[in-house]
Design an enzyme around this catalytic site. Sequence first.
Site, short mmCIF file in Angstrom:
data_model
loop_
_atom_site.label_atom_id
_atom_site.label_comp_id
_atom_site.label_asym_id
_atom_site.label_seq_id
_atom_site.Cartn_x
_atom_site.Cartn_y
_atom_site.Cartn_z
N LYS A 227 -8.18 37.44 -29.50
CA LYS A 227 -7.18 37.10 -28.51
C LYS A 227 -6.00 38.06 -28.59
O LYS A 227 -5.56 38.45 -29.66
CB LYS A 227 -6.71 35.65 -28.70
CG LYS A 227 -7.79 34.62 -28.36
CD LYS A 227 -7.26 33.23 -28.47
CE LYS A 227 -8.34 32.21 -28.10
NZ LYS A 227 -8.72 32.27 -26.68
N HIS A 285 -10.00 29.77 -38.13
CA HIS A 285 -8.95 30.17 -37.20
C HIS A 285 -7.56 30.10 -37.83
O HIS A 285 -6.79 31.06 -37.81
CB HIS A 285 -8.95 29.27 -35.96
CG HIS A 285 -10.23 29.30 -35.18
ND1 HIS A 285 -11.05 30.40 -35.15
CD2 HIS A 285 -10.82 28.37 -34.39
CE1 HIS A 285 -12.10 30.14 -34.37
NE2 HIS A 285 -11.98 28.92 -33.92
N LYS A 383 -8.49 17.01 -31.99
CA LYS A 383 -9.04 16.78 -30.66
C LYS A 383 -8.39 15.55 -30.04
O LYS A 383 -7.89 14.68 -30.74
CB LYS A 383 -10.55 16.61 -30.73
CG LYS A 383 -11.28 17.90 -31.14
CD LYS A 383 -12.78 17.75 -31.03
CE LYS A 383 -13.50 19.05 -31.35
NZ LYS A 383 -13.21 20.11 -30.35
#
Length: 531
Positions: A227, A285, A383
């Site tokens: 990214k 991540h 989530k």
Amino acid sequence: MSEARSRAPERGETGPATVLDEPVLLSDNPLRHPGDRRLPRIAGPCGLVIFGVTGDLSRKKLMPAIYDLANRGLLPPGFALVGFARREWSHSDFTQVIHGSVKEHARTPFREEVWQQLAEGFRFVPGDFDDDGAFENLRKTLEELSAVRGTGGNYAFYLSIPPRFFPQVVQQLKKHGLAEAPGRSWRRVVVEKPFGHNLESARELNRILDEVFPPSAVFRIDHYLGKETVQNILALRFANELFEPIWNRSYVDHVQITMAEDIGIDGRAGYYDGIGAARDVIQNHLLQLLALTAMEEPVSFDADSLVAEKIKVLSAVTLPKDLARHTARGQYTRGWQGGVEVPGYLEEEGIPPDSRTETYAAIRLEIDTRRWAGVPWYLRTGKRLGRRVTEVAVVFQRAPHLPFSKTATTELGQNALVIRIQPDEGVTVRFGSKVPGTSMEVRDVTMDFAYGESFTESSPEAYERLLLDMLLGDPPLFPRHEEVELSWKILDPIEEFWAEHGAPDPYVAGTWGPASADAMLARDGRSWRRP
């Protein structure tokens, strides 16, 4: 008049560059050559084999990224794509599947001449991973493509499959002579996360890969490292004297790294249950974001130098002594999100009613170096949270003295520099400013930098950059096995602690996690940012 893509061959190429009937403007290409921004970095003759080509990752990310690279003029004219899966498809069936994926998910406009040139190199090989005949068929297919497409015998094998099949496929590649490159050609293997499920399994996977491929031929994909804003962390720190002098324990109070998702498990019960939020996101991540944010300045931005600095950081990470007080985990229950009632995790299809898999995880870490000693780093992911956002927030210490009355600064918080990674890439700086009027009243304000507003070039999708880098053999954005193993050394003790201490705490879908996560920071006199 637009500039055509005509140039000398790049490193690794043996043939001329492609020139399409309708040249792409160089200004439209965000992946240009670092040595000469006028030239695109074009992959040399090569092909890509995707195992698990029928999965969501392949259809939604890999195939569209391949088309976008071709449309930008960054793939060779004879590029070949081979799908391997348990389907009785013909080559034309496979081409139709890719066509649908490209039409639905590609980021660049569909151009028929680009599609036709690319589609000529598509092949499909049906079979199971234990099917010797299928791998012999694959070997013959690659030989045929080398002859008719001019790939030069250069192939990458992308393992877009569940991790339990990695060893079997890698051994089959070795058994059938597919891993060893003939002559001066190359063979590479691409491994998707998770890289194991703990330190022991990660070491075993690395051992298997090392037996078949040299370390330089193994590319571990962490799409977050592709990214644009993740890479901008390095530019922000080391290209600006404004930030680097205060990027340390003398000025920074703490750092929060957040990856929040507003979706549930999205039909991935078979993958997610038993893995959980920490293994799925924190181990890869978030710890990579921590390493990039905390690392010292590398001597250069080549792969070896970057990895060396990241390894120093991960080696210096220390866990809190009291894991009960300084970690938190949760599991979402039924709630409302975006005006729609959504089921709880235990109500999702395929999830056992007694599952103890966490859908939210938060941990407190420290980095035992001169730069960061005593500064807490808070990592969280989950989530069904309030909104989708990924960010790194560097929160600075309060001013040692405020020459204002207490009522003048009641709404003043701490200065913060926030690097937004998704969905709106950019950087925000929060600081205090006087409110207009006759009285001295200070409140927080923000200055925003947004990529979309500051640059005319669109950021390439992460998989575009990573696939191109892999085909070029350019490894800086791919984690090495040392980083993977150090990350598991950090996470394993936390996972073992959680396994011994009951079920995760419930939190209502659409909120920001369990109360235990808020209590974790409150014990330190701090609170989570509300992105």
